[in-house]
Design a protein around this motif. Structure first.
Motif, mmCIF file in Angstrom:
data_model
loop_
_atom_site.group_PDB
_atom_site.id
_atom_site.type_symbol
_atom_site.label_atom_id
_atom_site.label_comp_id
_atom_site.label_asym_id
_atom_site.label_seq_id
_atom_site.Cartn_x
_atom_site.Cartn_y
_atom_site.Cartn_z
ATOM 1 N N LEU A 106 0.840 -1.204 0.000
ATOM 2 C CA LEU A 106 0.000 0.000 0.000
ATOM 3 C C LEU A 106 0.872 1.250 0.000
ATOM 4 C CD1 LEU A 106 -2.719 -0.888 2.704
ATOM 5 C CD2 LEU A 106 -2.791 -1.274 0.261
ATOM 6 N N ALA A 107 1.882 1.249 0.888
ATOM 7 C CA ALA A 107 2.756 2.417 0.999
ATOM 8 C C ALA A 107 3.514 2.639 -0.309
ATOM 9 C CB ALA A 107 3.726 2.225 2.151
ATOM 10 N N GLU A 108 3.954 1.547 -0.937
ATOM 11 C CA GLU A 108 4.727 1.681 -2.184
ATOM 12 C C GLU A 108 3.875 2.245 -3.315
ATOM 13 O OE1 GLU A 108 6.398 -2.194 -2.640
ATOM 14 O OE2 GLU A 108 8.292 -1.606 -1.684
ATOM 15 N N LEU A 109 2.638 1.773 -3.369
ATOM 16 C CA LEU A 109 1.752 2.288 -4.415
ATOM 17 C C LEU A 109 1.524 3.785 -4.234
ATOM 18 C CD1 LEU A 109 -1.117 -0.262 -5.040
ATOM 19 C CD2 LEU A 109 0.723 0.419 -6.555
ATOM 20 N N ASP A 110 1.275 4.176 -2.977
ATOM 21 C CA ASP A 110 1.012 5.583 -2.679
ATOM 22 C C ASP A 110 2.229 6.443 -3.017
ATOM 23 O OD1 ASP A 110 -0.620 7.671 -1.627
ATOM 24 O OD2 ASP A 110 0.599 7.653 0.200
ATOM 25 N N ALA A 111 3.409 5.927 -2.633
ATOM 26 C CA ALA A 111 4.636 6.672 -2.898
ATOM 27 C C ALA A 111 4.862 6.795 -4.408
ATOM 28 C CB ALA A 111 5.815 5.964 -2.236
ATOM 29 N N LYS A 112 4.714 5.676 -5.104
ATOM 30 C CA LYS A 112 4.964 5.661 -6.551
ATOM 31 C C LYS A 112 4.038 6.632 -7.274
ATOM 32 C CE LYS A 112 5.328 2.405 -10.318
ATOM 33 N NZ LYS A 112 4.370 1.429 -10.827
ATOM 34 N N ALA A 113 2.762 6.605 -6.877
ATOM 35 C CA ALA A 113 1.792 7.478 -7.535
ATOM 36 C C ALA A 113 2.124 8.953 -7.319
ATOM 37 C CB ALA A 113 0.397 7.179 -7.014
ATOM 38 N N ASN A 114 2.874 9.260 -6.241
ATOM 39 C CA ASN A 114 3.250 10.655 -5.983
ATOM 40 C C ASN A 114 4.717 10.929 -6.300
ATOM 41 O OD1 ASN A 114 0.816 12.048 -4.631
ATOM 42 N ND2 ASN A 114 0.903 10.032 -3.666
ATOM 43 N N HIS A 115 5.294 10.028 -7.075
ATOM 44 C CA HIS A 115 6.691 10.169 -7.516
ATOM 45 C C HIS A 115 7.659 10.322 -6.354
ATOM 46 C CE1 HIS A 115 4.883 10.515 -11.428
ATOM 47 N NE2 HIS A 115 4.071 11.440 -10.922
#
Ligand code: ADP
Length: 400
Positions: free
Chosen positions: A262-271
């Motif tokens: 979850l954290a990785e997806l959120d981080a990735k989506a916000n570059h």
């Protein structure tokens, strides 16, 4: 709140002569209340319920308030064992305490309160606090007990706990809601990949001239992508489920790994580049895993938010977990965002404080209350080279 004093104070003497305690065994209360009628009136006037028992545990006084509380009349319980006022477990316990006291005089219950389950005449039970005092009289040792009805206190405690859980649930929903928009976008990628591979399989099979290996590879890829998507959705559902607090022996590393997708997806989506380091072999903690995950996701989420205006190349968010001492774990989330102005540092942790246009301002307040309830501390500091570090500690599960 009403209370029952299980107080074997002044027993009814066989005649007037024996009412006075022998020299050296002076009972000021008994002397002062030499008039039994007066004493009875006093007992009955008491707002708290009062019960007196003799050495054998037989009831010798039962005041008006006790009658109201237990639903028995004094005549019904007179001479009955105290047990009839207690739930099955506490009957045994209480008798053991009394026997032990008579043998050793070690006052495990004398002068102290403990929680018991009391039982009314109709069989219904209620939580109560029992404390026992001792009185000597010409007729022998008497016990004085105080039973306080804890029903409303327990109800208030349970209510407060329920509110806290509801608040935590609401906060988890908010965290997930904030992440959902960007995550939905990310989840589209594996879904698109699945669609592409499916179309490829159809094409290959329609032509009829294809190798098994090609089709198998495509199918394997479809399976992997679908699995990944399902896992993320499952984690989101686990995280947002409404649930009662539950503590277990858990490992921080496992907790972090569960919310990592979850954290990785959120981080990735916000570059944002996310770097997670968990020192190997950390001792276990006794914790409510979902609550700790809630804190971790919240701090990471805030770190991502704090870097919105930072050039993409500099958006680095780190999570470090290590043992600060054999008894204490420490987790740091380190960002390169706008940092925390000293003037508002403490305010961040108060409910509804937010500087975000769409913020709720509940995340840090709830996170701090979760960590405090686990015996740890949550705080923040600005980094010397910019950005902020939010950190918390948790006691390890080592026995004392
Ligand atoms: P919300 O995220 O809804 O605003 P929080 O309680 O999580 O609620 O955060 C409260 C405020 O604390 C934020 O609005 C922000 O001003 C500040 N804050 C939280 N984390 C950080 C951070 N990593 N860097 C700088 N400020 C932060």
């Amino acid at each position: 709140m009403r209370a029952v004093y299980l107080v074997p104070v002044v027993p009814t003497p066989p005649d007037n002569a024996s009412r006075t305690a022998p020299p050296g065994n002076h009972n000021p209360l008994a002397s002062a209340l030499s008039d039994l009628a007066e004493f009875d009136a006093l007992l009955d006037a008491a707002v708290d319920a009062i019960v007196a028992i003799d050495q054998k545990g037989l009831i010798i006084r039962f005041n008006k308030a006790a009658e109201d509380m237990f639903g028995y009349t004094a005549a019904e319980v007179g001479g009955q064992p105290l047990n009839i006022l207690m739930g099955p477990t506490d009957v045994t316990d209480h008798q053991q305490f009394v026997d032990r006291y008579l043998r050793t005089r070690a006052g495990r219950i004398i002068g102290r309160g403990r929680e018991v389950v009391a039982r009314r005449r109709d069989g219904s039970e209620f939580p109560a606090s029992l404390s026992v005092g001792e009185a000597r009289s010409p007729q022998g040792l008497r016990f004085i007990g105080l039973i306080r009805d804890l029903t409303s206190q327990k109800q208030a405690e349970e209510e407060a706990l329920r509110h806290r859980e509801q608040l935590m649930h609401a906060s988890r929903l908010t965290t997930m809601g904030e992440m959902a928009a960007t995550m939905a976008h990310e989840l589209n990628q594996p879904l698109a990949a699945i669609a592409t591979y499916t179309a490829a399989c159809q094409r290959l099979l329609a032509v009829g001239d294809c190798s098994h290996t090609e089709v198998l590879t495509a199918l394997r890829e479809i399976g992997a992508q679908a699995h990944r998507t399902a896992e993320v959705i499952q984690r989101m559902r686990d995280f947002t489920r409404s649930r009662a607090s539950l503590r277990k022996i858990v490992h921080l590393e496992a907790l972090v790994n569960e919310v990592r997708p979850l954290a990785e997806l959120d981080a990735k989506a916000n570059h944002v580049r996310l770097f997670i380091y968990i020192a190997p072999g950390l001792p276990a903690i006794n914790a409510d895993g979902v609550q700790i995950q809630q804190v971790i996701l919240n701090l990471l989420r805030n770190g991502v938010d704090a870097m919105r205006d930072v050039p993409e190349a500099n958006r680095l968010l780190r999570l470090h977990a290590r043992a600060e001492s054999p008894r204490l774990l420490r987790v740091d989330t380190i960002d390169r965002g706008h940092g925390v102005p000293e003037a508002v540092r403490e305010q961040l942790f108060t409910p509804f404080f937010t500087t975000k246009a769409t913020g709720m301002g509940m995340g840090l307040a709830i996170s701090r209350s979760i960590i405090t309830a686990h015996g740890g501390k949550l705080d923040c500091a600005n980094n010397p080279d910019g950005g902020a570090t939010f950190f918390f500690t948790l006691p390890t599960a080592i026995e004392t």
